[in-house]
Design a protein around this motif. Structure first.
Motif, PDB file in Angstrom:
ATOM      1  N   GLY A 181       9.567   8.455   1.842  1.00  0.00           N
ATOM      2  CA  GLY A 181       9.025   9.477   0.944  1.00  0.00           C
ATOM      3  C   GLY A 181       7.575   9.817   1.223  1.00  0.00           C
ATOM      4  O   GLY A 181       6.809  10.107   0.305  1.00  0.00           O
ATOM      5  N   ILE A 182       7.186   9.776   2.502  1.00  0.00           N
ATOM      6  CA  ILE A 182       5.793  10.014   2.869  1.00  0.00           C
ATOM      7  C   ILE A 182       5.616  11.246   3.757  1.00  0.00           C
ATOM      8  O   ILE A 182       4.580  11.408   4.403  1.00  0.00           O
ATOM      9  N   GLN A 228       9.061   8.563  12.097  1.00  0.00           N
ATOM     10  CA  GLN A 228      10.521   8.452  12.101  1.00  0.00           C
ATOM     11  C   GLN A 228      11.061   8.006  10.748  1.00  0.00           C
ATOM     12  O   GLN A 228      12.192   8.325  10.398  1.00  0.00           O
ATOM     13  N   MET A 229      10.252   7.295   9.965  1.00  0.00           N
ATOM     14  CA  MET A 229      10.695   6.789   8.654  1.00  0.00           C
ATOM     15  C   MET A 229      10.148   7.604   7.492  1.00  0.00           C
ATOM     16  O   MET A 229      10.301   7.219   6.337  1.00  0.00           O
ATOM     17  N   ILE A 272       0.847  -1.197   0.000  1.00  0.00           N
ATOM     18  CA  ILE A 272       0.000   0.000   0.000  1.00  0.00           C
ATOM     19  C   ILE A 272       0.880   1.245   0.000  1.00  0.00           C
ATOM     20  O   ILE A 272       0.657   2.174  -0.772  1.00  0.00           O
ATOM     21  N   ILE A 273       1.909   1.235   0.831  1.00  0.00           N
ATOM     22  CA  ILE A 273       2.833   2.372   0.897  1.00  0.00           C
ATOM     23  C   ILE A 273       3.527   2.572  -0.449  1.00  0.00           C
ATOM     24  O   ILE A 273       3.701   3.701  -0.906  1.00  0.00           O
ATOM     25  N   ALA A 274       3.875   1.484  -1.115  1.00  0.00           N
ATOM     26  CA  ALA A 274       4.540   1.581  -2.418  1.00  0.00           C
ATOM     27  C   ALA A 274       3.642   2.233  -3.471  1.00  0.00           C
ATOM     28  O   ALA A 274       4.130   2.823  -4.429  1.00  0.00           O
ATOM     29  N   LYS A 275       2.325   2.154  -3.283  1.00  0.00           N
ATOM     30  CA  LYS A 275       1.365   2.714  -4.238  1.00  0.00           C
ATOM     31  C   LYS A 275       0.994   4.166  -3.949  1.00  0.00           C
ATOM     32  O   LYS A 275       0.298   4.794  -4.735  1.00  0.00           O
ATOM     33  N   ILE A 276       1.423   4.689  -2.810  1.00  0.00           N
ATOM     34  CA  ILE A 276       0.949   5.993  -2.336  1.00  0.00           C
ATOM     35  C   ILE A 276       1.071   7.112  -3.370  1.00  0.00           C
ATOM     36  O   ILE A 276       0.149   7.898  -3.544  1.00  0.00           O
ATOM     37  N   ASN A 277       2.181   7.187  -4.061  1.00  0.00           N
ATOM     38  CA  ASN A 277       2.389   8.296  -4.995  1.00  0.00           C
ATOM     39  C   ASN A 277       1.534   8.210  -6.251  1.00  0.00           C
ATOM     40  O   ASN A 277       1.326   9.217  -6.917  1.00  0.00           O
TER      41      ASN A 277
END
Length: 136
Positions: free
Chosen positions: A64-65, A58-59, A28-33
């Protein structure tokens, strides 16, 4: 009555299953952009609890979020007097406005509020009340 963190967690789990089936959070995070649903879901997911918020905070640069945090934080502090649940979430997460690298305005805030309103509608149906969470 206070913000129902447990119900919020259940709501997020249902949304995750509905929108992304069995995809792990990393996908899901990989799809955010490139996926507005992933972006909007993750902005809400960050508010699940303090541990989740700070773990990803922290990350944020590495993943990139950062802009998602800017949006979520700006939205929680925007017009919070109109929606007391925002102050409850701020207190629960122990966040402040300075944690956003930049202030976000306009459409992104309306999107966030729309997603928060979806949870409030879910919560109201589940419990039969929300008077303290939302002032009409």
């Amino acid at each position: 009555m206070q913000f129902d963190q447990e119900a919020f967690g259940e709501y997020l789990e249902q949304m995750w299953e509905h929108l992304f089936e069995a995809n792990p959070l990393s996908q899901i995070i990989a799809k955010i952009n490139n996926n507005h649903r992933a972006r909007r879901f993750f902005a809400m997911y960050l508010l699940k609890n303090r541990e989740t918020f700070y773990s990803y905070y922290q990350m944020r640069e590495e993943l990139g979020i950062g802009y998602i945090f800017d949006t979520a934080i700006s939205a929680l502090f925007h017009e919070r007097e109109k929606k007391p649940v925002k102050q409850e979430m701020i207190d629960l997460l122990q966040i402040n406005l300075n944690m956003a690298n930049q202030q976000v305005e306009g459409y992104s805030l309306r999107e966030f509020d729309k997603d928060l309103n979806s949870f409030l509608a879910y919560w109201r149906k589940r419990t039969g009340g929300w008077e303290h969470l939302h002032k009409s």
